[in-house]
Design a protein around this motif. Sequence first.
Motif, PDB file in Angstrom:
ATOM      1  N   UNK A 269      -3.204  14.720  22.433  1.00 50.74           N
ATOM      2  CA  UNK A 269      -2.542  14.316  21.116  1.00 50.74           C
ATOM      3  C   UNK A 269      -3.368  13.614  20.163  1.00 50.74           C
ATOM      4  N   UNK A 270      -4.146  12.558  20.624  1.00 49.86           N
ATOM      5  CA  UNK A 270      -5.143  12.007  19.887  1.00 49.86           C
ATOM      6  C   UNK A 270      -6.048  12.693  19.459  1.00 49.86           C
ATOM      7  N   UNK A 271      -6.704  13.681  20.251  1.00 53.05           N
ATOM      8  CA  UNK A 271      -7.712  14.429  19.756  1.00 53.05           C
ATOM      9  C   UNK A 271      -7.203  15.456  18.814  1.00 53.05           C
ATOM     10  N   UNK A 272      -5.847  16.013  18.776  1.00 56.11           N
ATOM     11  CA  UNK A 272      -5.288  16.780  17.782  1.00 56.11           C
ATOM     12  C   UNK A 272      -5.277  16.257  16.382  1.00 56.11           C
ATOM     13  N   UNK A 273      -4.975  14.621  16.546  1.00 59.29           N
ATOM     14  CA  UNK A 273      -4.739  13.811  15.079  1.00 59.29           C
ATOM     15  C   UNK A 273      -6.232  13.592  14.689  1.00 59.29           C
ATOM     16  N   UNK A 274      -7.331  13.646  15.403  1.00 54.00           N
ATOM     17  CA  UNK A 274      -8.515  13.554  14.990  1.00 54.00           C
ATOM     18  C   UNK A 274      -9.319  14.938  14.675  1.00 54.00           C
ATOM     19  N   UNK A 275      -8.365  16.124  14.784  1.00 54.17           N
ATOM     20  CA  UNK A 275      -9.049  17.417  14.374  1.00 54.17           C
ATOM     21  C   UNK A 275     -10.045  18.071  15.668  1.00 54.17           C
ATOM     22  N   UNK A 276      -9.710  17.326  16.568  1.00 52.04           N
ATOM     23  CA  UNK A 276     -10.700  17.708  17.801  1.00 52.04           C
ATOM     24  C   UNK A 276      -9.730  18.562  18.530  1.00 52.04           C
ATOM     25  N   UNK A 277     -10.319  19.815  19.305  1.00 55.52           N
ATOM     26  CA  UNK A 277      -9.493  20.866  20.006  1.00 55.52           C
ATOM     27  C   UNK A 277      -9.931  20.150  21.573  1.00 55.52           C
ATOM     28  N   UNK A 278      -8.780  20.518  22.324  1.00 56.27           N
ATOM     29  CA  UNK A 278      -9.053  20.381  24.031  1.00 56.27           C
ATOM     30  C   UNK A 278      -8.275  21.273  24.566  1.00 56.27           C
TER      31      UNK A 278
END
Length: 218
Positions: free
Chosen positions: A142-151
């Motif tokens: 979720x933090x990655x999504x908020x940062x615009x990073x895909x996982x």
Amino acid sequence: MTKHRFSATEREGVYRAIAERRDMRHFLPDPVAPEIMSRLLEAAHMAPSVGYMQPWRFIRISDAKLRVAMVALVEEERRETAAALDERGEEFMRLKVEGIRECPELWVVVLTDRRERYVFGRRTMPSMDMASASCAIQNLWLAARAEGIGMGWVSLFDPAKLKAMLKAPADSDPIAILCLGHVEEFYRQPMLEQKGWDKRKELTTVIWENYWSANEIS
Ligand SMILES: Cc1cc2nc3c(=O)[nH]c(=O)nc-3n(C[C@H](O)[C@H](O)[C@H](O)COP(=O)(O)O)c2cc1C
């Protein structure tokens, strides 16, 4: 209404991250800034855990040879999975199920060794260690999504073989290969839905009252 509630904008951000998080398998080659990666790991480490055991260990894979070996390991399991899927095997083989080759950040999440010391909340359900580490992975996601990073979370591997590759203790257990990186765009729907593999169940079919209900549509 409660005074503890976040502001409307903050709430919107939380729900947006939840709704727009996707399991990603396509990545751009651009590196992820170390400070972003640190924030993601901090978010992961703030997860709840049974008895506060914090069973997660995060291993960054920077060795190109190790990455190649992991690609082969996942490919081996992909073929085994296709065989186990019988008539859906061919359809499965057409799906992109990982982005290990191309993702700029490659991590493995391992359940630590000597977990039997932690009995609180695990005496009857030892798998709560896995549940705890999954909470950490979801925080990271979720933090990655908020940062615009895909996982992407890859679980198509033989854990014993991955453990040996990572020189991890015999009683540790790898549970996830995480692929992270910038993306061209986030899939609008789960990729397995876009490809017709499955669809999201109606919320009403998964919420029951008091007793197990037989209304479920499989
Ligand atoms: C525990 C776990 C393991 C997963 N393993 C894989 C995997 O090995 N390969 C893959 O393509 N997707 C994997 N996924 C991603 C799911 O396919 C994905 O979450 C699901 O299709 C819903 O899509 P969404 O995450 O974009 O909402 C995994 C997800 C979870 C939670």
